[in-house]
Scaffold this motif. Structure first.
Motif, PDB file in Angstrom:
ATOM      1  N   ASP A   3     -25.915  23.206 -12.164  1.00  0.00           N
ATOM      2  CA  ASP A   3     -27.297  22.918 -11.792  1.00  0.00           C
ATOM      3  C   ASP A   3     -27.934  24.232 -11.362  1.00  0.00           C
ATOM      4  OD1 ASP A   3     -29.712  22.193 -10.613  1.00  0.00           O
ATOM      5  OD2 ASP A   3     -28.909  20.361  -9.716  1.00  0.00           O
ATOM      6  N   LEU A   4     -28.604  24.901 -12.289  1.00  0.00           N
ATOM      7  CA  LEU A   4     -29.123  26.232 -12.034  1.00  0.00           C
ATOM      8  C   LEU A   4     -30.161  26.234 -10.916  1.00  0.00           C
ATOM      9  CD1 LEU A   4     -28.884  29.139 -12.986  1.00  0.00           C
ATOM     10  CD2 LEU A   4     -30.701  28.684 -14.652  1.00  0.00           C
ATOM     11  N   THR A   5     -30.982  25.189 -10.863  1.00  0.00           N
ATOM     12  CA  THR A   5     -31.996  25.118  -9.803  1.00  0.00           C
ATOM     13  C   THR A   5     -31.336  25.051  -8.440  1.00  0.00           C
ATOM     14  OG1 THR A   5     -33.572  24.000 -11.271  1.00  0.00           O
ATOM     15  CG2 THR A   5     -33.933  23.787  -8.900  1.00  0.00           C
ATOM     16  N   ALA A   6     -30.287  24.240  -8.331  1.00  0.00           N
ATOM     17  CA  ALA A   6     -29.600  24.079  -7.051  1.00  0.00           C
ATOM     18  C   ALA A   6     -28.939  25.376  -6.606  1.00  0.00           C
ATOM     19  CB  ALA A   6     -28.569  22.957  -7.148  1.00  0.00           C
ATOM     20  N   VAL A   7     -28.232  26.046  -7.516  1.00  0.00           N
ATOM     21  CA  VAL A   7     -27.534  27.267  -7.091  1.00  0.00           C
ATOM     22  C   VAL A   7     -28.526  28.378  -6.782  1.00  0.00           C
ATOM     23  CG1 VAL A   7     -25.392  26.683  -8.297  1.00  0.00           C
ATOM     24  CG2 VAL A   7     -27.105  28.073  -9.462  1.00  0.00           C
ATOM     25  N   ARG A   8     -29.647  28.407  -7.462  1.00  0.00           N
ATOM     26  CA  ARG A   8     -30.648  29.414  -7.144  1.00  0.00           C
ATOM     27  C   ARG A   8     -31.328  29.109  -5.815  1.00  0.00           C
ATOM     28  NH1 ARG A   8     -32.165  33.111 -10.939  1.00  0.00           N
ATOM     29  NH2 ARG A   8     -34.363  33.147 -10.341  1.00  0.00           N
ATOM     30  N   ASP A   9     -31.509  27.836  -5.502  1.00  0.00           N
ATOM     31  CA  ASP A   9     -32.052  27.464  -4.197  1.00  0.00           C
ATOM     32  C   ASP A   9     -31.120  27.899  -3.066  1.00  0.00           C
ATOM     33  OD1 ASP A   9     -34.326  26.358  -5.278  1.00  0.00           O
ATOM     34  OD2 ASP A   9     -33.607  24.279  -5.165  1.00  0.00           O
ATOM     35  N   GLU A  10     -29.832  27.967  -3.359  1.00  0.00           N
ATOM     36  CA  GLU A  10     -28.846  28.360  -2.346  1.00  0.00           C
ATOM     37  C   GLU A  10     -28.516  29.857  -2.406  1.00  0.00           C
ATOM     38  OE1 GLU A  10     -26.228  24.392  -1.457  1.00  0.00           O
ATOM     39  OE2 GLU A  10     -25.625  25.594  -3.201  1.00  0.00           O
ATOM     40  N   THR A  11     -29.318  30.624  -3.135  1.00  0.00           N
ATOM     41  CA  THR A  11     -29.100  32.067  -3.260  1.00  0.00           C
ATOM     42  C   THR A  11     -30.359  32.792  -2.795  1.00  0.00           C
ATOM     43  OG1 THR A  11     -27.663  31.659  -5.176  1.00  0.00           O
ATOM     44  CG2 THR A  11     -28.421  33.910  -4.851  1.00  0.00           C
ATOM     45  N   PRO A  12     -30.464  33.068  -1.499  1.00  0.00           N
ATOM     46  CA  PRO A  12     -31.718  33.630  -0.980  1.00  0.00           C
ATOM     47  C   PRO A  12     -32.076  34.992  -1.572  1.00  0.00           C
ATOM     48  CG  PRO A  12     -29.986  33.646   0.702  1.00  0.00           C
ATOM     49  CD  PRO A  12     -29.485  32.815  -0.425  1.00  0.00           C
ATOM     50  N   GLY A  13     -31.095  35.753  -2.009  1.00  0.00           N
ATOM     51  CA  GLY A  13     -31.375  37.096  -2.511  1.00  0.00           C
ATOM     52  C   GLY A  13     -32.230  37.144  -3.757  1.00  0.00           C
ATOM     53  N   ILE A  14     -32.256  36.065  -4.539  1.00  0.00           N
ATOM     54  CA  ILE A  14     -33.019  36.104  -5.795  1.00  0.00           C
ATOM     55  C   ILE A  14     -34.531  36.156  -5.556  1.00  0.00           C
ATOM     56  CG2 ILE A  14     -31.225  34.886  -7.082  1.00  0.00           C
ATOM     57  CD1 ILE A  14     -33.079  32.411  -6.993  1.00  0.00           C
ATOM     58  N   ALA A  15     -34.969  35.824  -4.341  1.00  0.00           N
ATOM     59  CA  ALA A  15     -36.400  35.895  -4.038  1.00  0.00           C
ATOM     60  C   ALA A  15     -36.869  37.333  -3.846  1.00  0.00           C
ATOM     61  CB  ALA A  15     -36.703  35.084  -2.776  1.00  0.00           C
ATOM     62  N   ARG A  16     -35.903  38.233  -3.653  1.00  0.00           N
ATOM     63  CA  ARG A  16     -36.252  39.614  -3.326  1.00  0.00           C
ATOM     64  C   ARG A  16     -35.943  40.607  -4.443  1.00  0.00           C
ATOM     65  NH1 ARG A  16     -34.671  36.684   0.829  1.00  0.00           N
ATOM     66  NH2 ARG A  16     -35.772  36.842   2.821  1.00  0.00           N
ATOM     67  N   ARG A  17     -34.888  40.323  -5.199  1.00  0.00           N
ATOM     68  CA  ARG A  17     -34.464  41.262  -6.234  1.00  0.00           C
ATOM     69  C   ARG A  17     -33.966  40.502  -7.460  1.00  0.00           C
ATOM     70  NH1 ARG A  17     -35.477  46.646  -4.744  1.00  0.00           N
ATOM     71  NH2 ARG A  17     -33.723  47.322  -6.018  1.00  0.00           N
ATOM     72  N   LEU A  18     -34.036  41.154  -8.608  1.00  0.00           N
ATOM     73  CA  LEU A  18     -33.374  40.649  -9.802  1.00  0.00           C
ATOM     74  C   LEU A  18     -31.975  41.268  -9.759  1.00  0.00           C
ATOM     75  CD1 LEU A  18     -34.817  40.835 -13.444  1.00  0.00           C
ATOM     76  CD2 LEU A  18     -32.430  40.559 -12.843  1.00  0.00           C
ATOM     77  N   HIS A  19     -31.009  40.465  -9.389  1.00  0.00           N
ATOM     78  CA  HIS A  19     -29.683  41.005  -9.063  1.00  0.00           C
ATOM     79  C   HIS A  19     -28.756  40.932 -10.265  1.00  0.00           C
ATOM     80  CE1 HIS A  19     -26.586  42.376  -6.317  1.00  0.00           C
ATOM     81  NE2 HIS A  19     -25.766  41.486  -6.852  1.00  0.00           N
ATOM     82  N   LEU A  20     -28.459  42.104 -10.830  1.00  0.00           N
ATOM     83  CA  LEU A  20     -27.527  42.219 -11.952  1.00  0.00           C
ATOM     84  C   LEU A  20     -26.436  43.229 -11.610  1.00  0.00           C
ATOM     85  CD1 LEU A  20     -30.160  42.200 -14.835  1.00  0.00           C
ATOM     86  CD2 LEU A  20     -28.574  40.358 -14.247  1.00  0.00           C
ATOM     87  N   ASN A  21     -25.959  43.132 -10.384  1.00  0.00           N
ATOM     88  CA  ASN A  21     -24.892  44.007  -9.902  1.00  0.00           C
ATOM     89  C   ASN A  21     -23.776  43.166  -9.285  1.00  0.00           C
ATOM     90  OD1 ASN A  21     -23.393  46.256  -9.218  1.00  0.00           O
ATOM     91  ND2 ASN A  21     -24.608  46.736  -7.404  1.00  0.00           N
ATOM     92  N   ASN A  22     -23.407  42.104  -9.967  1.00  0.00           N
ATOM     93  CA  ASN A  22     -22.378  41.209  -9.438  1.00  0.00           C
ATOM     94  C   ASN A  22     -20.970  41.760  -9.611  1.00  0.00           C
ATOM     95  OD1 ASN A  22     -24.055  38.715  -8.658  1.00  0.00           O
ATOM     96  ND2 ASN A  22     -24.768  39.204 -10.719  1.00  0.00           N
ATOM     97  N   ALA A  23     -20.798  42.734 -10.502  1.00  0.00           N
ATOM     98  CA  ALA A  23     -19.516  43.426 -10.600  1.00  0.00           C
ATOM     99  C   ALA A  23     -19.339  44.404  -9.446  1.00  0.00           C
ATOM    100  CB  ALA A  23     -19.400  44.164 -11.929  1.00  0.00           C
ATOM    101  N   GLY A  24     -20.428  44.699  -8.746  1.00  0.00           N
ATOM    102  CA  GLY A  24     -20.352  45.519  -7.538  1.00  0.00           C
ATOM    103  C   GLY A  24     -20.211  44.632  -6.318  1.00  0.00           C
TER     104      GLY A  24
END
Length: 391
Positions: A3-24
């Protein structure tokens, strides 16, 4: 399906940055954050020892969560400060003699390879690198041909840090078991984005971190040691938790993998690690792996189709780590330009995988690592900005 909407609702960082550094470092979901801050609040309210006693059952459950995540048993799990400590505790617990051979991968991670060099300097071991096949993937047939009575250890990285390459870890395990050779697997970039089953992998020891695709806190890691192997390993460093002092002249090592731990720990971070494992399991590691692969493939294809952009990943079925370069632009400059657009990526320097980088004449690369909470629109945004930089 996630459920992409649910997991994004539970990921506060996406409101501030486009995060593509998950390997870091992956973005922590709210349940992880709340578990940690709630525990720290209790430490402040009632005291550190008292908070640990109060949360005793939850802290013990972390071992069960990590064990379920990788198909192990709780007594085969040690919790550590990071993956490097986990790997080193296993590696330095092994005994070596002059002439012993250690077989490793072409794209081995710098921290691991430096430890191999240290063993060569201290004990006179020989480091032999397993050749890759025509796709740039570790070649199991070549590995089989390298086996002799002098091989003391096989130590490889499953998913290297500098790209999407996925080495055939289970095939390596089959060969290691066949010849009864200890097998140490670095699974830092695999845990959290791929299904992990230590029985299928055939590894004797596995190290991983909490902060990357598992979306746990920094300063956490774990070590798996196969139960039948634990008794043969004496940790390089011990205290009275790993080895209780039972008589004035004697200690006894614990019989479980916690012999690789010490007494003092960051309990808030441990709770966060356990919640991160539970969170991933609740979504389903099969679902997570499928989405990560799909996003990685999409981003790789779009970048390859972009004039002036070169993708440097190897292997027929890469993971969600995409390494690329833009013309003659320095990777640091690309990273900075993307950061100004509120896009998080990282860079991969040749020194992190020196053998592979030297063999392929790789410069410092830009590394983008999407995760299941990312959207296709976010990937399109990264590609758009990169195409602008390449123009």
């Amino acid at each position: 399906m996630i459920d992409l909407t649910a997991v994004r609702d539970e990921t506060p960082g996406i409101a501030r940055r486009l995060h593509l550094n998950n390997a870091g470092a992956g973005l922590m979901p709210l349940p992880v954050l709340e578990a940690m801050t709630g525990y720290l609040r209790r430490e402040a309210e009632i005291g550190g020892y008292e908070a640990a006693d109060e949360a005793g059952s939850r802290l013990d459950a972390v071992y069960h969560s990590i064990a379920r995540l990788i198909g192990a048993e709780p007594d085969e799990i040690a919790l550590t400060e990071n993956a490097t400590v986990a790997w080193q505790m296993a590696f330095y617990a092994l005994s070596f003699r002059p002439g012993d051979r250690i077989l490793t991968a072409q794209a081995e991670y710098a921290a691991n390879y430096v430890a191999l060099l240290h063993a060569a300097r201290k004990h006179g071991v020989v480091i032999d690198v397993i050749p890759d096949d025509e796709d740039g993937v570790l070649d199991p047939a070549a590995l089989e041909g390298m086996i002799d009575d002098g091989v003391r250890l096989i130590a490889i990285t499953w998913v290297p840090t500098n790209g999407g390459l996925v080495n055939p870890a289970a095939e390596v395990g089959r060969i290691a078991r066949k010849h009864r050779i200890p097998y140490l697997l670095d699974a830092c970039q695999a845990v959290g984005q791929m299904q992990v089953d230590v029985s299928r992998l055939g590894c004797d020891m596995l190290s991983a971190t909490g902060r990357k695709f598992l979306r746990g806190p920094r300063g956490t890691g774990f070590l798996y040691v196969r139960r039948e192997m634990i008794g043969a390993l004496h940790p390089p460093m011990i205290d009275h938790f790993a080895a209780p002092w039972v008589a004035p002249g004697r200690y006894e090592l614990r019989s479980d993998a916690r012999r690789f731990e010490t007494w003092e720990n960051n309990y808030a971070a441990r709770l966060g690690l356990g919640v991160a494992a539970d969170y991933a399991l609740s979504l389903g590691m099969g679902e997570i792996e499928a989405r990560c692969r799909a996003l990685g493939d999409l981003l790789r294809a779009e970048l390859r189709a972009s004039p002036g952009i070169a993708v440097h990943d190897l292997g027929p079925h890469p993971a969600a780590i995409v390494s690329f370069s833009i013309g003659d632009k320095a990777a640091d400059a690309v990273k900075s330009a993307l950061s100004r657009q509120r896009i998080n990526v990282s860079i991969s320097r040749p020194s992190s995988t020196l053998l592979d980088a030297t063999a392929r004449s790789l410069p410092t690369l830009v590394r983008a690592s999407p995760h299941y909470f990312n959207t296709e629109a976010e990937l399109a945004r990264l590609v758009e900005v990169c195409r602008g930089l390449a123009a």
